[in-house]
Design a protein around this motif. Structure first.
Motif, PDB file in Angstrom:
ATOM      1  N   ARG A 121      -0.258  26.697  -0.498  1.00 52.55           N
ATOM      2  CA  ARG A 121       0.475  27.762  -0.471  1.00 52.55           C
ATOM      3  C   ARG A 121       0.933  27.935  -2.081  1.00 52.55           C
ATOM      4  O   ARG A 121       1.161  29.091  -2.450  1.00 52.55           O
ATOM      5  N   HIS A 122       1.022  27.009  -2.784  1.00 53.47           N
ATOM      6  CA  HIS A 122       0.913  27.229  -4.294  1.00 53.47           C
ATOM      7  C   HIS A 122      -0.059  27.963  -4.779  1.00 53.47           C
ATOM      8  O   HIS A 122       0.166  29.005  -5.780  1.00 53.47           O
ATOM      9  N   ALA A 123      -1.291  27.494  -4.374  1.00 55.41           N
ATOM     10  CA  ALA A 123      -2.415  28.079  -4.995  1.00 55.41           C
ATOM     11  C   ALA A 123      -2.622  29.503  -4.648  1.00 55.41           C
ATOM     12  O   ALA A 123      -2.827  30.600  -5.440  1.00 55.41           O
ATOM     13  N   ARG A 124      -2.126  29.773  -3.461  1.00 51.37           N
ATOM     14  CA  ARG A 124      -2.234  31.293  -2.961  1.00 51.37           C
ATOM     15  C   ARG A 124      -1.080  32.205  -3.722  1.00 51.37           C
ATOM     16  O   ARG A 124      -1.494  33.201  -3.971  1.00 51.37           O
ATOM     17  N   VAL A 125       0.155  31.586  -3.871  1.00 49.59           N
ATOM     18  CA  VAL A 125       1.225  32.169  -4.528  1.00 49.59           C
ATOM     19  C   VAL A 125       0.932  32.656  -5.736  1.00 49.59           C
ATOM     20  O   VAL A 125       1.142  33.804  -6.267  1.00 49.59           O
ATOM     21  N   PHE A 126       0.418  31.531  -6.409  1.00 49.10           N
ATOM     22  CA  PHE A 126       0.279  31.878  -7.986  1.00 49.10           C
ATOM     23  C   PHE A 126      -0.825  33.105  -8.384  1.00 49.10           C
ATOM     24  O   PHE A 126      -0.900  33.773  -9.149  1.00 49.10           O
ATOM     25  N   ARG A 127      -1.876  32.894  -7.279  1.00 47.64           N
ATOM     26  CA  ARG A 127      -2.915  34.025  -7.437  1.00 47.64           C
ATOM     27  C   ARG A 127      -2.247  35.340  -7.128  1.00 47.64           C
ATOM     28  O   ARG A 127      -2.567  36.356  -7.699  1.00 47.64           O
ATOM     29  N   GLN A 128      -1.281  35.384  -6.328  1.00 46.59           N
ATOM     30  CA  GLN A 128      -0.564  36.477  -5.796  1.00 46.59           C
ATOM     31  C   GLN A 128       0.135  37.210  -7.253  1.00 46.59           C
ATOM     32  O   GLN A 128       0.404  38.459  -7.237  1.00 46.59           O
ATOM     33  N   VAL A 129       0.706  36.263  -7.903  1.00 45.05           N
ATOM     34  CA  VAL A 129       1.397  36.645  -9.123  1.00 45.05           C
ATOM     35  C   VAL A 129       0.439  36.831 -10.199  1.00 45.05           C
ATOM     36  O   VAL A 129       1.038  37.380 -11.402  1.00 45.05           O
ATOM     37  N   GLY A 130      -0.753  37.004 -10.176  1.00 44.31           N
ATOM     38  CA  GLY A 130      -1.726  37.138 -11.276  1.00 44.31           C
ATOM     39  C   GLY A 130      -2.272  36.248 -11.837  1.00 44.31           C
ATOM     40  O   GLY A 130      -3.020  36.271 -13.003  1.00 44.31           O
ATOM     41  N   ALA A 131      -1.798  34.967 -11.798  1.00 45.27           N
ATOM     42  CA  ALA A 131      -2.625  33.734 -12.354  1.00 45.27           C
ATOM     43  C   ALA A 131      -4.009  33.462 -12.082  1.00 45.27           C
ATOM     44  O   ALA A 131      -4.426  33.819 -10.905  1.00 45.27           O
ATOM     45  N   ASP A 132      -4.674  32.817 -13.077  1.00 46.02           N
ATOM     46  CA  ASP A 132      -6.026  32.476 -12.698  1.00 46.02           C
ATOM     47  C   ASP A 132      -6.001  31.066 -12.176  1.00 46.02           C
ATOM     48  O   ASP A 132      -5.640  30.041 -12.905  1.00 46.02           O
ATOM     49  N   VAL A 133      -6.059  30.682 -10.879  1.00 47.66           N
ATOM     50  CA  VAL A 133      -5.700  29.579 -10.154  1.00 47.66           C
ATOM     51  C   VAL A 133      -7.034  28.635  -9.770  1.00 47.66           C
ATOM     52  O   VAL A 133      -8.160  29.060  -9.469  1.00 47.66           O
ATOM     53  N   ALA A 134      -6.957  27.331 -10.090  1.00 44.52           N
ATOM     54  CA  ALA A 134      -8.043  26.436  -9.697  1.00 44.52           C
ATOM     55  C   ALA A 134      -7.178  25.358  -8.747  1.00 44.52           C
ATOM     56  O   ALA A 134      -6.000  24.947  -9.017  1.00 44.52           O
ATOM     57  N   LEU A 135      -7.938  25.013  -7.877  1.00 46.95           N
ATOM     58  CA  LEU A 135      -7.508  24.049  -6.876  1.00 46.95           C
ATOM     59  C   LEU A 135      -8.193  22.476  -7.134  1.00 46.95           C
ATOM     60  O   LEU A 135      -9.519  22.590  -6.988  1.00 46.95           O
ATOM     61  N   TRP A 136      -7.339  21.803  -7.263  1.00 45.06           N
ATOM     62  CA  TRP A 136      -8.194  20.180  -7.467  1.00 45.06           C
ATOM     63  C   TRP A 136      -7.586  19.115  -6.439  1.00 45.06           C
ATOM     64  O   TRP A 136      -6.482  18.679  -6.513  1.00 45.06           O
ATOM     65  N   PRO A 137      -8.351  19.110  -5.403  1.00 40.55           N
ATOM     66  CA  PRO A 137      -7.976  18.160  -4.220  1.00 40.55           C
ATOM     67  C   PRO A 137      -7.741  16.712  -4.775  1.00 40.55           C
ATOM     68  O   PRO A 137      -8.802  16.480  -5.635  1.00 40.55           O
ATOM     69  N   VAL A 138      -7.109  16.020  -4.287  1.00 46.59           N
ATOM     70  CA  VAL A 138      -7.152  14.458  -4.257  1.00 46.59           C
ATOM     71  C   VAL A 138      -8.188  13.902  -3.519  1.00 46.59           C
ATOM     72  O   VAL A 138      -8.717  13.088  -4.210  1.00 46.59           O
ATOM     73  N   ARG A 139      -8.439  14.309  -2.268  1.00 44.12           N
ATOM     74  CA  ARG A 139      -9.570  13.682  -1.731  1.00 44.12           C
ATOM     75  C   ARG A 139     -10.682  14.138  -1.888  1.00 44.12           C
ATOM     76  O   ARG A 139     -11.024  15.693  -2.065  1.00 44.12           O
ATOM     77  N   ASP A 140     -11.878  13.249  -2.240  1.00 45.85           N
ATOM     78  CA  ASP A 140     -12.951  13.619  -2.958  1.00 45.85           C
ATOM     79  C   ASP A 140     -14.024  14.513  -1.764  1.00 45.85           C
ATOM     80  O   ASP A 140     -13.889  13.948  -0.766  1.00 45.85           O
ATOM     81  N   ARG A 141     -14.354  15.513  -2.128  1.00 43.27           N
ATOM     82  CA  ARG A 141     -15.038  16.513  -1.527  1.00 43.27           C
ATOM     83  C   ARG A 141     -16.579  16.609  -1.745  1.00 43.27           C
ATOM     84  O   ARG A 141     -17.353  17.255  -1.477  1.00 43.27           O
ATOM     85  N   GLY A 142     -16.862  15.498  -2.702  1.00 40.50           N
ATOM     86  CA  GLY A 142     -18.022  15.716  -3.491  1.00 40.50           C
ATOM     87  C   GLY A 142     -18.092  16.555  -4.470  1.00 40.50           C
ATOM     88  O   GLY A 142     -17.350  17.238  -5.076  1.00 40.50           O
ATOM     89  N   PRO A 143     -19.181  16.368  -5.556  1.00 37.87           N
ATOM     90  CA  PRO A 143     -19.139  17.691  -6.779  1.00 37.87           C
ATOM     91  C   PRO A 143     -19.022  18.771  -6.315  1.00 37.87           C
ATOM     92  O   PRO A 143     -19.527  19.467  -5.429  1.00 37.87           O
ATOM     93  N   ALA A 144     -18.006  19.487  -7.138  1.00 36.40           N
ATOM     94  CA  ALA A 144     -17.848  21.023  -6.796  1.00 36.40           C
ATOM     95  C   ALA A 144     -18.870  22.060  -7.585  1.00 36.40           C
ATOM     96  O   ALA A 144     -19.060  21.736  -8.761  1.00 36.40           O
ATOM     97  N   ALA A 145     -19.697  23.030  -7.040  1.00 33.20           N
ATOM     98  CA  ALA A 145     -20.375  23.689  -7.517  1.00 33.20           C
ATOM     99  C   ALA A 145     -19.649  24.464  -8.612  1.00 33.20           C
ATOM    100  O   ALA A 145     -18.539  24.645  -8.464  1.00 33.20           O
ATOM    101  N   ALA A 146     -20.233  24.923  -9.591  1.00 35.75           N
ATOM    102  CA  ALA A 146     -19.629  25.749 -10.534  1.00 35.75           C
ATOM    103  C   ALA A 146     -18.656  27.091 -10.334  1.00 35.75           C
ATOM    104  O   ALA A 146     -17.877  27.465 -10.593  1.00 35.75           O
ATOM    105  N   ASP A 147     -19.314  27.508  -8.995  1.00 31.18           N
ATOM    106  CA  ASP A 147     -18.809  28.782  -8.580  1.00 31.18           C
ATOM    107  C   ASP A 147     -17.906  28.510  -6.903  1.00 31.18           C
ATOM    108  O   ASP A 147     -17.694  29.598  -6.318  1.00 31.18           O
ATOM    109  N   ALA A 148     -17.665  27.323  -6.942  1.00 32.34           N
ATOM    110  CA  ALA A 148     -17.294  26.935  -5.559  1.00 32.34           C
ATOM    111  C   ALA A 148     -15.764  27.561  -5.548  1.00 32.34           C
ATOM    112  O   ALA A 148     -15.066  27.446  -6.314  1.00 32.34           O
ATOM    113  N   VAL A 149     -15.602  28.097  -4.296  1.00 33.31           N
ATOM    114  CA  VAL A 149     -14.165  28.967  -4.186  1.00 33.31           C
ATOM    115  C   VAL A 149     -13.564  28.232  -2.703  1.00 33.31           C
ATOM    116  O   VAL A 149     -14.304  28.050  -1.740  1.00 33.31           O
TER     117      VAL A 149
END
Length: 342
Positions: free
Chosen positions: A16-44
């Motif tokens: 929710r924080h990620a979605r809301v900060f995007r709505q107010v115009g911020a450039d948002v990145a999400l850093w999960p705690v649980r390892d999902r494996g290496p994130a691709a450079a353009d992963a969304v």
């Protein structure tokens, strides 16, 4: 250039924080705690549209970020906030509660940059709350208030077994920690509290070890006496505050987003704040204030903008909860009456 925001933790509140900060115009990145494996450079992240980070790219993103939101489990709040401060984040927005206990927050409050930490307090961002705050300031003390938040825990996340949620964990959950928002906003409205008594209930209809309900009584440095009822054993949901004084009566119904003002003569005015019913709008108000202001800004400015709580405010609220748990006897700890002789 958009402000850069890193959200640490990808659970429901982190998303929710990620979605809301995007709505107010911020450039948002999400850093999960649980390892999902290496994130691709353009992963969304599909749920929020935020860029995905991993444990390799996360620290680089934190360095120089305008804000890092810590939305992880309560037990790691302090460690993750310290990591963000030491990693170079300009400010931190820490989800509530600050820590399981006030003592657990000591390392954070001792940090050289601790004044740059916000603590999430979205009820402060309600228009209804800000209107109520203006009215309370004009009341003639002494006064009394009853604050309550009563709901049914299984309804909070219907798609998940509540017994497996953090709320059920005795070391980081329970109604006092979950509903610390009520303690926080009461402090803003009525002043610094001194606990007079508490009853904390650990038994009830829910199969959890943490506290299910609590009733607190405290006095404040502004001549108010406050009672609070917090539980997640009640249906339907009810949440609000009633304030009474020689200067009249005020009622804030959070569920219905209304504020009622009754004068000493009995004249009543009702105001409805429909936008408060949209959680994303409320959190958007908090998000903009967290980006635009510093936690060291004057209190009146922070309250008027719907800003989060300061770290000092967040720790004070947790400390009152700690005192309540120490003072209040849980049901299982109450002395049993002597048995009748046979």
């Amino acid at each position: 250039m958009s402000a850069s925001v890193v959200v640490r933790g990808s659970g429901s509140i982190g998303q929710r924080h990620a979605r809301v900060f995007r709505q107010v115009g911020a450039d948002v990145a999400l850093w999960p705690v649980r390892d999902r494996g290496p994130a691709a450079a353009d992963a969304v992240d599909e749920a929020t549209g935020a860029r995905l980070l991993d444990d390799t790219s996360g620290p680089d993103a934190v360095r120089g970020a305008a804000l890092v939101v810590v939305a992880t489990d309560t037990s790691r709040h302090v460690a993750d906030a310290l990591e963000a401060l030491d990693g170079g984040a300009e400010k931190v927005l820490l989800e509530k509660p600050v820590a399981p206990t006030a003592a657990d927050a000591a390392a954070l409050t001792a940090h050289l940059r601790h004044t740059l930490v916000w603590v999430a307090a979205p009820l402060r961002a309600h228009e209804g709350f800000r209107h109520l705050h203006r009215l309370v300031r004009h009341l003639t003390p002494p006064g009394s208030a009853h604050v309550w938040s009563q709901s049914w825990l299984p309804d909070w996340r219907p798609d998940r077994d509540y017994r497996e949620s953090y709320s059920a964990r005795v070391d980081e959950g329970g109604v006092l920690r979950d509903l610390v928002h009520e303690i926080d906003y009461a402090g803003v409205l009525f002043g610094a509290p001194t606990l007079l008594g508490a009853a904390v209930e650990t038994s009830g209809p829910l199969e959890i070890e943490s506290d299910q309900a609590a009733t607190l009584l405290w006095s404040t440095d502004r001549s108010f006496t406050v009672t609070a009822r917090l539980d997640y054993t009640t249906r339907p949901t009810s949440r609000g505050v009633v304030v009474q004084s020689p200067g009249g009566r005020l009622e804030w119904d959070i569920v219905r987003a209304t504020v009622r003002h009754t004068t000493p003569e009995g004249d009543t005015t009702d105001q409805v704040f429909d936008l408060d019913l949209d959680r994303d709008i409320v959190m958007g108000t908090q998000a903009r204030a967290a980006l635009d202001l510093l936690p060291t800004a004057p209190a009146d400015q922070r309250i008027a903008r719907g800003a989060p709580a300061t770290l000092a405010d967040g720790v004070a609220a947790v400390r009152l909860c700690d005192e309540a748990r120490t003072t209040g006897l849980a049901d299982g700890d109450r002395p049993r009456p002597p048995e009748e002789p046979t």
